[in-house]
Motif scaffolding. Structure first.
Motif, PDB file in Angstrom:
ATOM      1  N   GLN A 211      30.947  29.178  30.023  1.00  0.00           N
ATOM      2  CA  GLN A 211      30.303  28.680  31.190  1.00  0.00           C
ATOM      3  C   GLN A 211      30.691  29.411  32.531  1.00  0.00           C
ATOM      4  O   GLN A 211      29.595  29.608  33.400  1.00  0.00           O
ATOM      5  CB  GLN A 211      30.449  27.150  31.411  1.00  0.00           C
TER       6      GLN A 211
ATOM      7  N   GLU B  66      28.150  32.231  33.245  1.00  0.00           N
ATOM      8  CA  GLU B  66      26.730  31.989  33.464  1.00  0.00           C
ATOM      9  C   GLU B  66      25.946  32.860  34.632  1.00  0.00           C
ATOM     10  O   GLU B  66      25.021  33.601  34.366  1.00  0.00           O
ATOM     11  CB  GLU B  66      26.374  30.793  33.410  1.00  0.00           C
TER      12      GLU B  66
ATOM     13  N   ARG C  92      23.410  35.947  33.986  1.00  0.00           N
ATOM     14  CA  ARG C  92      22.057  35.456  34.723  1.00  0.00           C
ATOM     15  C   ARG C  92      21.606  36.881  35.427  1.00  0.00           C
ATOM     16  O   ARG C  92      20.631  37.324  35.532  1.00  0.00           O
ATOM     17  CB  ARG C  92      22.082  34.268  35.371  1.00  0.00           C
TER      18      ARG C  92
ATOM     19  N   GLU D 266      20.343  34.574  29.577  1.00  0.00           N
ATOM     20  CA  GLU D 266      20.390  33.041  29.780  1.00  0.00           C
ATOM     21  C   GLU D 266      21.197  32.755  28.411  1.00  0.00           C
ATOM     22  O   GLU D 266      20.614  32.780  27.499  1.00  0.00           O
ATOM     23  CB  GLU D 266      19.152  32.486  29.973  1.00  0.00           C
TER      24      GLU D 266
END
Length: 182
Positions: free
Chosen positions: A29, A32, A36, A41
């Motif tokens: 997490q 991310e 991205r 994603e």
């Protein structure tokens, strides 16, 4: 002194590997935003992970995977069950499913990375390694991006015809013969 991001992640490749696979998503997490920014994603959920609903709800053709006839009616069932916490599934901006794998962390994994880069650069028809699409670097980490070869992991039907069974056997024999000939 480790960065704020680095302090949120397991400090070594070994520590990352020891994370329970049910916590894989939470370990990734903090990455991310970086992923991205590179056009990926992360899949959501725990086990199995599934693509984020949105612009690309159906996996785009990528030359590495095709839906078996039984699943043509439900191609959205793309899912990924991580076998190790150092890898996670993601979808690219153009709708292709990939597996992102942590290759190096601090001083660990650099030999593995050199081998993968060598295999990726070798224009050899006998090279049966999973293609390395790209390597992404962040601080003391390197991440390899590989095509997701099977959308549903190892669940469901493996072969949709006898021809596929024979092609798989032919591939296995070719690899074994090449390995023992070397």
């Amino acid at each position: 002194m480790p960065s704020e991001l680095s302090s949120l992640l397991p400090p070594t490749l070994q520590a990352w590997r020891q994370t329970p696979t049910t916590n894989t998503r939470s370990v990734w997490q903090p990455l991310e935003a970086f992923l991205r920014s590179r056009g990926y994603e992360l899949f959501t959920g725990g086990f199995p992970q599934r693509p984020v609903a949105g612009r690309h709800s159906i996996r785009a053709p990528d030359g590495y995977h095709r839906w078996a006839p039984a699943s043509v009616q439900a191609p959205q069932r793309s899912a990924f069950c991580p076998q190790t916490p150092i890898q996670i599934a993601a979808r690219s901006l153009d709708g292709k499913d990939v597996v992102i794998r942590l290759l190096t962390r601090a001083s660990e994994g650099h030999t593995h990375l050199r081998i993968l880069e060598f295999l990726a650069a070798a224009p050899c028809p006998e090279n049966r390694a999973v293609p390395l699409i790209e390597v992404m670097y962040l601080e003391d980490m390197a991440f390899g991006v590989f095509p997701m070869l099977r959308a549903s992991g190892l669940e469901g039907v493996w072969f949709s015809s006898n021809r596929e069974v024979l092609e798989a056997c032919e591939e296995i024999v070719a690899v074994r013969v090449g390995f023992f000939a070397a």
